[in-house]
Design a protein around this motif. Structure first.
Motif, PDB file in Angstrom:
ATOM      1  N   UNK A  45       0.951  -1.257  -0.186  1.00  0.00           N
ATOM      2  CA  UNK A  45       0.149   0.170   0.048  1.00  0.00           C
ATOM      3  C   UNK A  45       0.773   1.442  -0.022  1.00  0.00           C
ATOM      4  N   UNK A  46       2.023   1.196   0.457  1.00  0.00           N
ATOM      5  CA  UNK A  46       2.826   2.585   0.870  1.00  0.00           C
ATOM      6  C   UNK A  46       3.122   3.166  -0.664  1.00  0.00           C
ATOM      7  N   UNK A  47       3.183   2.206  -1.660  1.00  0.00           N
ATOM      8  CA  UNK A  47       3.591   2.640  -3.185  1.00  0.00           C
ATOM      9  C   UNK A  47       2.388   3.095  -3.672  1.00  0.00           C
ATOM     10  N   UNK A  48       1.338   3.069  -3.386  1.00  0.00           N
ATOM     11  CA  UNK A  48      -0.077   3.307  -3.826  1.00  0.00           C
ATOM     12  C   UNK A  48      -0.640   4.470  -3.239  1.00  0.00           C
ATOM     13  N   UNK A  49      -0.125   4.831  -2.071  1.00  0.00           N
ATOM     14  CA  UNK A  49      -1.104   5.897  -1.323  1.00  0.00           C
ATOM     15  C   UNK A  49      -0.821   7.258  -1.938  1.00  0.00           C
TER      16      UNK A  49
END
Length: 206
Positions: free
Chosen positions: A90-94
């Motif tokens: 998720x960190x790369x998508x937020x």
């Protein structure tokens, strides 16, 4: 002294002659339920090896011996691994998701936001379930770090409510702000805590 295994209690005398029968009872119970032994909890003290020697040395004062099986321990580890991998992904998508809401979010952005909303709920639910386990410190790698992780994730409760309201109001700027300035920092902090709680040693496994 009382032997507890899989919530079943069996009484043994506090005598050297009872040590081998007690250990044999543990082995039999494990075999019947297809479980493996993680360790023994002897009056609250975790013992990982040399069970017979330890029990023999303490036999006169032992009140309770609990056999900790791998079933619950593995379940906790698998859940934490899933949380670690979810947050890592998720960190790369937020940030891109937040930027989409500062512009004109399309159907894909709303779909990804709904998935994020579900993911936040899942993280909180699994955290609460694990935190309610009796004697959790016996099963978890670092109980102090776990408590820090709990406090970190509790910050999501308020963000989840605000995000839900912003979604209902279709307040695009607020949605972007919540993702970028509130949820992203919480995820970063949670991932750092989980590095000390997962058996992979803080490496994401694909």
């Amino acid at each position: 002294m009382r032997l507890i295994i899989n919530k079943k209690n069996t009484e043994f005398k506090n005598a050297i002659s009872e040590v081998k029968p007690l250990l044999a009872a543990i082995i039999q119970a494990l075999a019947e339920d297809n479980l493996e032994l993680s360790h023994l909890l002897v009056d609250g003290v975790a013992v990982y090896q040399d069970y017979e020697d330890y029990l023999s040395d303490q036999i006169e004062t032992i009140a309770e011996v609990e056999a900790i099986t791998l079933e619950l321990k593995l379940l906790i580890e698998e859940t934490l691994n899933s949380a670690f991998d979810y947050i890592g992904n998720a960190l790369g998508l937020l940030k891109p998701l937040a930027e989409a809401y500062y512009q004109s979010p399309g159907p894909d952005a709303w779909k990804r936001l709904a998935e994020l909303f579900e993911g936040l709920g899942w993280l909180l639910d699994t955290m609460n379930r694990i935190d309610q386990i009796d004697q959790l410190q016996v099963y978890i790698l670092n109980y102090d770090i776990w408590n820090e992780y709990v406090q970190t994730l509790k910050g999501l409760n308020m963000e989840l409510k605000e995000l839900e309201q912003a979604m209902l109001n279709q307040d695009h700027v607020l949605i972007g702000d919540l993702i970028l300035y509130e949820i992203l920092p919480i995820f970063e902090a949670a991932e750092e805590k989980l590095r000390f709680l997962v058996p992979t040693g803080g490496a994401h496994v694909s």
